[in-house]
Design an enzyme around this catalytic site. Structure first.
Site, mmCIF file in Angstrom:
data_model
loop_
_atom_site.group_PDB
_atom_site.id
_atom_site.type_symbol
_atom_site.label_atom_id
_atom_site.label_comp_id
_atom_site.label_asym_id
_atom_site.label_seq_id
_atom_site.Cartn_x
_atom_site.Cartn_y
_atom_site.Cartn_z
ATOM 1 N N SER A 77 0.910 -1.122 -0.150
ATOM 2 C CA SER A 77 -0.077 -0.156 -0.038
ATOM 3 C C SER A 77 0.836 1.295 -0.105
ATOM 4 O O SER A 77 1.717 1.575 -0.806
ATOM 5 C CB SER A 77 -0.831 -0.113 1.057
ATOM 6 O OG SER A 77 -1.772 1.104 1.173
ATOM 7 N N THR A 511 -0.068 -2.704 11.267
ATOM 8 C CA THR A 511 0.619 -2.985 9.830
ATOM 9 C C THR A 511 2.093 -2.795 9.925
ATOM 10 O O THR A 511 2.904 -3.234 9.020
ATOM 11 C CB THR A 511 0.010 -2.300 8.716
ATOM 12 O OG1 THR A 511 0.140 -0.732 9.304
ATOM 13 C CG2 THR A 511 -1.517 -2.321 8.555
HETATM 14 P P1 NG1 Z 1 -2.446 0.928 11.160
HETATM 15 O O1 NG1 Z 1 -0.936 0.742 10.910
HETATM 16 O O2 NG1 Z 1 -2.889 -0.352 11.978
HETATM 17 O O3 NG1 Z 1 -2.550 2.164 11.858
HETATM 18 C C1 NG1 Z 1 -3.131 1.793 8.928
HETATM 19 C C2 NG1 Z 1 -4.094 2.477 8.862
HETATM 20 C C3 NG1 Z 1 -5.605 1.803 8.867
HETATM 21 C C4 NG1 Z 1 -5.781 0.875 7.945
HETATM 22 C C5 NG1 Z 1 -4.705 0.015 7.835
HETATM 23 C C6 NG1 Z 1 -4.762 -0.990 6.559
HETATM 24 C C7 NG1 Z 1 -4.149 4.761 9.994
HETATM 25 C C8 NG1 Z 1 -4.163 5.554 11.514
HETATM 26 N N1 NG1 Z 1 -4.101 3.337 10.361
HETATM 27 O O4 NG1 Z 1 -3.147 0.840 9.864
HETATM 28 O O5 NG1 Z 1 -6.793 2.750 9.231
HETATM 29 O O6 NG1 Z 1 -5.990 1.546 6.546
HETATM 30 O O7 NG1 Z 1 -3.343 0.827 7.644
HETATM 31 O O8 NG1 Z 1 -3.839 -0.154 5.396
HETATM 32 O O9 NG1 Z 1 -4.555 5.318 9.068
HETATM 33 ZN ZN ZN Z 2 -3.847 1.202 0.271
#
Ligand code: NG1
Ligand code: ZN
Length: 548
Positions: A77, A511
């Site tokens: 991503s 992530t």
């Molecule tokens: P994490 O890394 O768990 O915060 C991020 C985004 C999520 C979601 C995931 C999946 C923020 C604060 N967190 O997760 O909303 O999109 O990536 O890609 O934006």
């Molecule tokens: Zn993405």
């Protein structure tokens, strides 16, 4: 009892090194266990071939168990180019079922010696699902990362271990693969494959576009699009070619440079700055931003003072919520049709207030991660869910659609078409962009008028790299730390000092091996100071270990 399934046993090694699909022994550099996080596995691409091999196998097992098409999406991503990742897409185009996330984590953490035993145990537990059952197929796609090709080979090797059919769909956006998997399993939904995706979205867009007024005062079709140097560039160009003439005038930017480098939705959202490559864009012109795999969308425009006005996932959600709410009211369906707007703790406080006070919609807050939002949304006849970072969509039930079909009014027509246009399967930057543009056209709104719906509460987000993110445990709503408890005490004190409008929390990422600090306050300076103060306090805990 079914015969034991033969396992291709790779050369024997322990977890210090695991074997990839090329039978190469690779040292494991990560000192912690791998975990299937909110977006699957994400690591430096060098670490991933053996993970892809095992996940390819797991996807084939899922396909055999369900007798359906299962997706394997290779992407990291918005993360840097050198990282990559993998997630499995379930038959309804949804994220992998939770118990299977546990299987994934177990398989990936097994040593080479343990792996065949883990495979056999899983096959037995699942009653030895048949090999090559009709309909079972693994469909793989990848974003533009250079490592994607080798990782696809690894997924293929794992998926075909027991002769499951494997199809490489090549370069696709993440939402396109979700769409492809969904249509393979629900043929009546729409035209199949990537070409089908363009046809479906272009035709649906045209249906609504043709009905909207063309004499506009404030809305203009001109739009600058930051493609994050990712897959969204080539795919949006393909989609744009199929749209009616004059509907959108997209100026594509950041199409082929280094992926996500100083551009893309994540950077614009977190830094509140225009992406690189937008220096010559005039003030006040509408700009949209994708992330690296085109499942997030935010908008912004440059202001006279050199700052940007950001229209993030919350603003998109509220624009769509306004459109749906007004249409449902005019159709008299407010009581008959359950309707909701789902957000997370990162939603701007003023967006939540606007939802409640201006639109009369009770906001629902769920933990971060698309699967939580999607599952909550699915409980309603119609629901809008968005993360502040720009990932979101609208879901609706069959009943919702039937209710709309009872009426031949213009309003019912618009809602029906809008619902088909937005990708109900998953948040999709390209489909969301088409929906936003049509809604702005419907209201004849400039981007400034949209921004003026409400003013964001000043906010700041900071990432802190930690040794073990599992050492940070929060309450269910993610707004308080249970562990380390002493850090929460410091956060509470800091928030109190910044006055009534202040709000802050620390939560481990699902992530990356980081924790995120989020703060809101009465002024930007206060929000910055509050976030910085909490970040300093959090930094003192960065070496915490989940075992200690
Ligand atoms: P994490 O890394 O768990 O915060 C991020 C985004 C999520 C979601 C995931 C999946 C923020 C604060 N967190 O997760 O909303 O999109 O990536 O890609 O934006
Ligand atoms: Zn993405």
């Amino acid at each position: 009892m079914a015969d034991l399934i033969p396992v291709v046993v790779p050369p024997q090694f322990t977890r210090e090194g695991n074997t990839n699909h090329l039978h190469e022994h690779k040292p494991i550099l990560v000192g912690r266990p791998y975990s299937y996080g909110t977006a699957g596995f994400r690591e430096h691409a060098d670490q991933l071939p053996f993970i892809l091999y095992r996940i390819g196998y797991l996807a084939s097992l899922r396909a055999r168990t369900t007798g359906k098409a299962i997706g394997v999406m290779i992407t990291a991503s918005h993360n840097p180019e050198q990282d990559n990742g993998v997630k499995i897409i379930d038959p309804d185009g949804e994220m992998l079922a939770e118990e299977w996330e546990t299987y994934a984590t177990e398989l990936v953490n097994a040593s080479d010696e343990e792996f065949p035993t883990a495979v056999r145990a899983l096959e037995t537990q699942l009653n030895d699902p048949p090999l090559g059952s009709t309909g079972s197929i693994v469909v793989c796609g990848r974003d533009t990362r250079a490592s994607g090709q080798l990782l696809t080979q690894a997924a293929r090797a794992g998926a075909t271990l027991f002769r499951t059919q494997f199809e490489d769909r090549g370069l696709v956006t993440t939402p396109q693969l979700h769409y492809i998997v969904y249509v393979l399993n629900h043929a009546s939904f729409g035209p199949a494959g990537e070409e089908g995706y363009y046809r479906h979205h272009a035709l649906t867009f045209k249906e609504l576009f043709d009905k909207l007024s063309k004499s506009l005062t404030n809305y203009t079709p001109k739009l600058h699009l930051d493609c994050a140097n990712g897959i969204g560039a080539q795919k949006m160009r393909k989609l744009e070619r199929k749209l009616p003439n004059g509907a959108l005038n997209i100026h594509f930017r950041n199409e082929t440079g280094v992926l996500n480098h100083e551009c893309g939705a994540d950077i614009v959202k977190i830094s509140h700055k225009a992406p690189a490559g937008f220096e010559d864009v005039p003030v006040n012109e509408r700009c949209a931003v994708f992330d690296g795999d085109a499942d997030r969308l935010v908008y912004f425009y440059k202001k006279e003072d050199g700052q940007i006005e950001l229209l993030d996932g919350d603003k998109i959600a509220l624009l769509i919520a306004k459109f749906y709410k007004e249409h449902l009211s005019s159709l008299g369906l407010e009581d008959e049709c359950t309707f909701a707007c789902v957000q997370t703790a990162y939603a701007n406080g003023n967006s939540t207030r606007y939802l409640e006070e201006e639109l009369g919609i009770t906001p629902i807050c769920v933990p971060t991660g698309v699967k939580h939002l999607h599952h909550e949304a699915a409980k309603y006849d119609c629901a809008i869910y968005f993360e502040a970072n720009g990932h979101g969509t609208v879901t609706y039930s069959d009943r919702f659609y039937e209710l709309l079909e009872r009426s031949d009014s213009e309003a019912a027509f618009r809602l029906r078409v809008m619902s088909r246009l937005i990708n109900k399967i998953v948040g999709d930057a390209m489909a969301d962009l088409l929906a936003v543009e049509l809604i702005l056209r419907h209201y004849d709104w400039s981007v400034q008028e949209w921004a003026a719906m409400y003013e964001d509460a000043p906010n700041k987000q900071i990432k802190i790299t930690v040794f073990d993110r599992a050492a940070f445990i929060t309450t269910k709503d993610e707004q308080k730390l249970i562990q380390p408890g002493s850090l929460q005490v410091l956060i509470d004190e800091a928030v109190k000092r910044r006055g009534e409008k202040a709000r802050a929390f620390v939560r481990p990422s699902g992530t990356e091996n980081i924790v995120r600090v989020y703060a809101e306050a009465a002024s930007q300076a206060d929000a910055d100071l509050l976030a910085a103060e909490i970040a300093r306090a959090t930094d003192d805990y960065k070496d915490c270990d989940s075992d200690s």
